[in-house]
Design an enzyme around this catalytic site. Structure first.
Site, short mmCIF file in Angstrom:
data_model
loop_
_atom_site.label_atom_id
_atom_site.label_comp_id
_atom_site.label_asym_id
_atom_site.label_seq_id
_atom_site.Cartn_x
_atom_site.Cartn_y
_atom_site.Cartn_z
N TYR A 54 0.64 -1.11 0.04
CA TYR A 54 -0.06 -0.24 0.00
C TYR A 54 0.89 1.39 -0.03
CZ TYR A 54 -3.37 -3.65 1.15
OH TYR A 54 -4.25 -4.61 1.44
N HIS A 88 -0.99 -8.68 -0.17
CA HIS A 88 -0.29 -8.70 0.98
C HIS A 88 0.78 -9.38 1.21
CE1 HIS A 88 -4.55 -8.02 1.82
NE2 HIS A 88 -4.37 -7.42 2.69
#
Length: 810
Positions: free
Chosen positions: A558, A599
């Site tokens: 992110y 992730h």
């Protein structure tokens, strides 16, 4: 006081103001605006004549910026964009001569304090770092954070500058830091064009400030276009303040106070700014001032003409409603000044601007002319004793014929002269070479220095303190070691704050801050919304204002959502201000080896290529991470720390000095000595390499394992190159994509550390596949380096050198 600044010091209150006082203020306001306009007009001509490379100016915005400047006080902050020259002149944070020095890219911070010639014109900054790296007293100065060309890119930082005032007002533990704030009374002024309100960074920042309720004042200069694109193609309803009406605060709600005012109405502008900024300063409520009906007389920039895309009717309207023309007419109608008096003022202003321009041009051109004369004479002298006399004479003739020469022309001539005479050996060539080397060093300082602060406050200068362990040291989860480190530092330094998604109430998703919000309060350890760009911007602004923020991005993947703030703003801040500003923000994130596309990221190539100007820390475990945080929190430069996502529940011993020991940046560590092959890795893959050691030894292979610990800076003691001198073989194991982080490491070792000369076989990299890893353990195994991959790659390299001893496995 600079010659263009408004004189707000000692101004009588409105109720005490005589008409003569009022006249004097208005006339001075007009003078400042008119001088600014003349600077814009003259600046454009200087670009078109070739003296400057590019020009972008604030013409058409003068009156609104004068009104805004009246409310700007010592301690306040600006984060704006490249149309704010009148505001900078009016506040005294810049002046006309500095304006032209920047236009000419003068690489001297005494001439261009904003950037030392590194930014194009109208990109402003005030210097709040002393030459020794210490902070100036921000509370006693007017402050301007460094501009960027990326439209809307400064908005996240603006949030942080305003949020700092909230913390200084509400956190009583910060009361002693009065060199940065006086009870949080400071307003953060932000400006941007109406076109930039279409940017995601604007909306993200706008929402975050409404939630946080901070003293942030946003001015939108609305001239109905974004370069050639009209408002109807970029803004719903063609009116951004109409779009944002839902943010207007109501009784019992948070939100904004929203104002709209026309950009040519001097009286209304002054009244609006006084009302808006007083409310913002006293109540800590964010305000939006939408300034409409503005003009842009010279178009967007020197790269084109607005006559190409504006109708005749629009151009005629802009001529009539030019803010200075309207102010002039109002002054005459109100008996503040006669037409003849204003004509006289304007003539004097034009003359003054021209004098400032000439002074700025003469200062840089005389410097370059002196260097050109010195270089030409040295080449001429060399020509007298050289067999290349005609060629050298042609070089100096070309150099002397340059119109408006630069240092580039001088260095090109010298380098060519040295190439031509490469086979000659005489005193004259040596003298020319010495001059070249001296000037090269000066030019390196002018154009290539200050990527980092280069000051005593650098974390590279933090003393190394080894971890200490009691005989009965507790064996804890790695997350608990980190938690103890953060606890000790929050107790030690009241300026430290941490924030991010899920950081506060639950102590972050991996419990590094567990329980600390209850201990230190929600002003210091804070949850945020899902807004990565403004999490980073919040940290940038806070760190500029003397606080020590740790901004958390939940997963490394992110970072992409905040890359423009990290790269354009934070990473370049020290460089683009030539060391005049710094933002010692620590960005905390985690990555590697979890399962799934979103992730498990390891985008180190992206990070290394876009974040030069940050220290990039890649600790192999949480003890190393704790030591790096201890180092960074005692230094004053920005950094990114990437924790291993699969290491939080692995057991580690708790150091007795968990908040004191330090890990030096740029110092690689040899984790295992060996003689056959050097294996360099970091983070989670390093653990896999260490797991491979036993099986490789059973196969008769003794590897040396090196952890660089930080990728920027990388192995400043050349531990990797020294290891290659022993093993002559190199493998880099990295879970980034092929040719990304591994290519960077190879370049550092093979080229910078001269490792190439020690190799007796091709250096290898073992990386992830070209795609992101699919979900599940199988996805991880088949897409990122596994234990089997490490063992077999090392074995294969040994087999290539000695196939008899190490026969092929497959």
């Amino acid at each position: 006081m600079p010659e263009t600044a408004l004189d707000n010091t000692g101004k009588p209150d409105a109720v005490e103001l005589s008409f003569d006082d009022f006249k004097g203020i208005v006339i001075n306001d007009y003078r400042v605006g008119y001088e600014s306009r003349q600077a814009s007009l003259l600046g454009r001509r200087e670009v078109l004549t070739g003296k400057a490379k590019f020009g972008i100016f604030g013409d058409g915005k003068e009156v609104a910026q004068i009104a805004m400047a009246k409310m700007f006080r010592k301690g306040d902050w600006r984060a704006g964009y490249y149309r704010d020259q009148t505001f900078m002149f009016a506040t005294g944070m810049s002046n006309l001569k500095e304006f032209f020095a920047q236009l000419y890219a003068h690489p001297d911070v005494e001439k261009d304090p904003a950037s030392g010639g590194r930014q194009m014109n109208c990109h402003y900054a005030t210097r709040f770092i002393n030459p020794d790296g210490t902070w100036i007293n921000q509370a006693e100065n007017m402050n301007c954070s460094s501009d960027m060309s990326t439209t809307g890119g400064h908005m996240p930082r603006l949030l942080g500058l305003a949020y700092a005032s909230k913390l200084y007002r509400q956190n009583q533990e910060l009361a002693g830091f009065d060199n940065f704030s006086v009870n949080g009374n400071e307003v953060a002024f932000g400006t941007l064009g109406n076109g930039s309100t279409s940017e995601g960074l604007f909306f993200e920042t706008f929402n975050a400030a409404g939630v946080l309720q901070v003293p942030m004042a946003i001015s939108i200069w609305d001239d109905a276009y974004a370069i050639s694109v009209p408002a109807k193609l970029q803004t719903t309803k063609e009116d951004i303040s109409e779009v944002l009406q839902g943010f207007q605060r109501m009784p019992g709600t948070n939100g904004y106070e929203i104002f709209k005012v026309r950009g040519w109405d001097y009286v209304a502008l002054c009244e609006t700014y006084e009302r808006a900024i007083t409310m913002c300063r006293e109540q800590h409520v964010p305000v939006l001032i939408h300034v409409t009906e503005m003009t842009q007389p010279q178009g967007h920039s020197t790269s084109g003409s607005h006559e190409r895309y504006k109708s005749k009717e629009r151009l005629a309207w802009e001529d009539e409603y030019d803010c200075l023309l309207q102010m002039r007419q109002w002054m005459i109608n109100s008996a503040i000044a006669t037409a003849e008096e204003i004509d006289e003022l304007e003539a004097a202003a034009k003359k003054h601007v021209r004098e400032c321009q000439r002074e700025a041009w003469n200062e840089i051109s005389n410097e370059i002319k002196t260097e050109l004369d010195e270089a030409s004479k040295l080449i001429d002298q060399l020509a007298l004793y050289s067999g290349k006399n005609e060629e050298l004479s042609a070089i100096t003739a070309t150099l002397r014929a340059c119109i408006d020469p630069g240092r580039k022309d001088i260095m090109e001539a010298i380098r060519k002269a040295l190439r031509i005479t490469v086979t000659e050996n005489n005193a004259e060539r040596h003298e020319l070479l010495n001059w070249y080397n001296t000037e090269n060093a000066r030019n390196k300082d002018r154009f290539n220095s200050k990527l980092f602060s280069e000051s005593p406050q650098s974390p590279l200068n933090v003393p190394v303190v080894a971890p200490e362990y009691d005989e009965d040291a507790k064996l804890l989860d790695g997350r608990e070691v980190l938690n103890a480190c953060f606890d000790a530092n929050f107790e030690r330094d009241k300026r430290i704050v941490a924030f991010g998604e899920d950081v506060g109430a639950i102590g972050d998703v991996n419990q590094g801050f567990a329980g600390l919000q209850n201990k230190y309060g929600d002003l210091r350890i804070t949850d945020t919304g899902i807004r990565e760009a403004t999490i980073i911007g919040q940290g940038v602004g806070l760190s500029i204002r003397g606080l020590r923020p740790i901004a958390e991005i939940q997963y490394m993947d992110y970072l992409l959502y905040s890359i423009n703030v990290l790269s354009d703003d934070l990473a370049s801040l020290s460089y683009r201000t030539s060391g005049g500003q710094k933002a010692p923000l620590i960005v905390r994130t985690r990555g590697h080896r979890l399962e799934g596309i979103w992730h498990s990221g390891s985008p180190m190539g992206l990070i290394l290529n876009s974040m030069r100007g940050l220290h990039i820390c890649v600790p192999r475990n949480m003890t190393q991470a704790a030591g790096m945080y201890n180092t960074l929190l005692r230094g004053e430069e920005p950094a990114l720390v990437v924790e291993c996502l699969n290491g939080y529940r692995l057991k580690e011993k708790l150091p007795a000095n968990v908040g004191e020991f330090t890990v030096p940046l740029g110092k690689a560590e040899v984790l295992k000595e060996g003689s056959d092959i050097t294996v360099v890795s970091y983070g989670s893959t390093l653990r896999i390499v260490m797991e491979a050691v036993d099986e490789l030894e059973k196969l008769g292979i003794n590897i040396e394992v090196i952890d660089p610990q930080t990728l920027y800076p990388f192995d400043t003691d050349n531990a990797c190159g020294k290891s290659l001198g022993k093993t002559n073989k190199l493998l880099v194991v990295d879970e980034d994509l092929p040719g990304a982080g591994s290519a960077y490491i190879l370049q550092k070792i093979v080229e910078n550390q001269n490792g190439y000369y020690h190799l007796d076989s091709q250096p290898r990299t073992l990386t992830a596949k070209d795609h992101r890893p699919p979900y599940g353990s199988d996805g991880d195994y088949f897409s990122k380096p596994s234990l089997d991959d490490v063992i077999e790659t090392v074995y294969g390299m040994m087999s290539e050198s000695n196939p008899t001893k190490y026969p092929a496995i497959y």
